[in-house]
Design an enzyme around this catalytic site. Structure first.
Site, PDB file in Angstrom:
ATOM      1  N   GLN A  24       0.865  -1.174   0.000  1.00 23.26           N
ATOM      2  CA  GLN A  24       0.000   0.000   0.000  1.00 23.26           C
ATOM      3  C   GLN A  24       0.900   1.221   0.000  1.00 23.26           C
ATOM      4  O   GLN A  24       1.993   1.201   0.570  1.00 23.26           O
ATOM      5  CB  GLN A  24      -0.941  -0.013   1.210  1.00 23.26           C
ATOM      6  CG  GLN A  24      -2.034  -1.082   1.076  1.00 23.26           C
ATOM      7  CD  GLN A  24      -2.868  -1.223   2.323  1.00 23.26           C
ATOM      8  OE1 GLN A  24      -2.451  -1.876   3.266  1.00 23.26           O
ATOM      9  NE2 GLN A  24      -4.052  -0.635   2.331  1.00 23.26           N
ATOM     10  N   SER A  25       0.455   2.291  -0.646  1.00 25.83           N
ATOM     11  CA  SER A  25       1.350   3.385  -1.001  1.00 25.83           C
ATOM     12  C   SER A  25       1.787   4.269   0.154  1.00 25.83           C
ATOM     13  O   SER A  25       2.782   4.977   0.045  1.00 25.83           O
ATOM     14  CB  SER A  25       0.693   4.268  -2.077  1.00 25.83           C
ATOM     15  OG  SER A  25       0.473   3.521  -3.249  1.00 25.83           O
ATOM     16  N   SER A  26       1.058   4.264   1.269  1.00 28.29           N
ATOM     17  CA  SER A  26       1.397   5.164   2.369  1.00 28.29           C
ATOM     18  C   SER A  26       1.000   4.536   3.693  1.00 28.29           C
ATOM     19  O   SER A  26       0.182   3.615   3.749  1.00 28.29           O
ATOM     20  CB  SER A  26       0.683   6.513   2.195  1.00 28.29           C
ATOM     21  OG  SER A  26      -0.721   6.344   2.330  1.00 28.29           O
ATOM     22  N   GLN A  29      -2.700   4.728   4.245  1.00 30.97           N
ATOM     23  CA  GLN A  29      -3.482   3.670   3.616  1.00 30.97           C
ATOM     24  C   GLN A  29      -3.416   2.390   4.436  1.00 30.97           C
ATOM     25  O   GLN A  29      -4.423   1.693   4.594  1.00 30.97           O
ATOM     26  CB  GLN A  29      -2.969   3.422   2.202  1.00 30.97           C
ATOM     27  CG  GLN A  29      -3.324   4.502   1.201  1.00 30.97           C
ATOM     28  CD  GLN A  29      -2.952   4.106  -0.213  1.00 30.97           C
ATOM     29  OE1 GLN A  29      -2.493   2.989  -0.451  1.00 30.97           O
ATOM     30  NE2 GLN A  29      -3.140   5.021  -1.148  1.00 30.97           N
ATOM     31  N   ARG A  97       0.052  -2.397 -10.214  1.00 38.19           N
ATOM     32  CA  ARG A  97       0.572  -1.672  -9.066  1.00 38.19           C
ATOM     33  C   ARG A  97       1.829  -2.317  -8.493  1.00 38.19           C
ATOM     34  O   ARG A  97       2.339  -1.900  -7.468  1.00 38.19           O
ATOM     35  CB  ARG A  97      -0.498  -1.577  -7.973  1.00 38.19           C
ATOM     36  CG  ARG A  97      -1.669  -0.705  -8.384  1.00 38.19           C
ATOM     37  CD  ARG A  97      -2.636  -0.471  -7.230  1.00 38.19           C
ATOM     38  NE  ARG A  97      -2.004   0.183  -6.109  1.00 38.19           N
ATOM     39  CZ  ARG A  97      -1.764   1.486  -6.022  1.00 38.19           C
ATOM     40  NH1 ARG A  97      -2.087   2.270  -7.030  1.00 38.19           N
ATOM     41  NH2 ARG A  97      -1.186   2.002  -4.955  1.00 38.19           N
TER      42      ARG A  97
END
Length: 215
Positions: A24-26, A29, A97
């Site tokens: 997950q990007s952050s 998140q 992704r």
């Protein structure tokens, strides 16, 4: 060994491990989008249903942006394992992704083609030896990179507009905050001030940055 008769899965694939790549990007998140994390970890069940016995989850990159591939330890470890011909398939909730940079996306696809590693997302399994699958993943990767670039452009444009209005506020170093009028001031929390002062005092007593870090 059973593979549910999927035409792209061979005994040679099943003899190697399956990797479930979780990202997950952050940090936000990771903390707020719990369902996404649950669905990604659940890909282990799909790998088992398709016949894999050795399944490895790689989740070191949780909270790490794919646009910063150089610091993605999990992605780098996955690439290295593929290059040792130890991976039969890579599972990701959305294959596009796996990477948000052209360089790493192309490197991943190239290695998967060379070492006969499948890629799976959703309900689709891609074989990089097949031209149609190469094309589909190439399009997905290009769209993903374009989306990432568009997001950065929108964020930069928004920051420029805020700067024009004098409203742009960037992340401050530890120990500083914005006051009610938007000015930069020292954090009023006395504990934070004391901690920072202690670090500066201690830095004068240690001969190297490493020793300071270990302290």
């Amino acid at each position: 060994m059973q593979n549910n008769h999927h035409p792209k899965i061979t005994p040679a694939h099943l003899d190697r491990k399956a990797i479930v790549y979780i990202r997950q990007s952050s940090e936000r998140q990771v903390q707020e989008h719990l369902e996404s994390g649950r669905l990604q970890y659940a890909l282990r069940d799909r790998a088992a249903e398709l016949g894999w016995r050795e399944i490895e989850s790689i989740d070191e990159d949780l909270g790490v942006s794919a646009s910063l591939a150089s610091v993605r330890a999990g992605f780098d470890r996955m690439i290295a394992t593929v290059a040792r011909a130890q991976v039969g398939i890579i599972f990701s909730l959305d294959a596009s992704r796996l990477s948000r940079t052209d360089k790493d996306w192309c490197r991943l696809l190239e290695l998967c083609g060379i070492f006969d590693t499948l890629i799976a997302d959703g309900q689709t399994i891609y074989d990089l030896k097949l031209p149609d699958d190469q094309l589909l993943l190439g399009i997905k990767g290009a769209l993903s990179v374009m989306e990432s670039n568009m997001i950065r452009m929108r964020m930069a444009r928004g920051a420029q507009e805020k700067a024009k209005r004098g409203e742009l506020q960037k992340v401050l170093p530890a120990g500083y905050v914005y006051d009610g009028s938007g000015k930069v001031v020292r954090d009023p929390d006395r504990r934070i001030q004391e901690c920072i002062e202690l670090v500066f005092r201690k830095s004068g007593e240690t001969p190297s940055v490493r020793q300071m870090y270990l302290w």
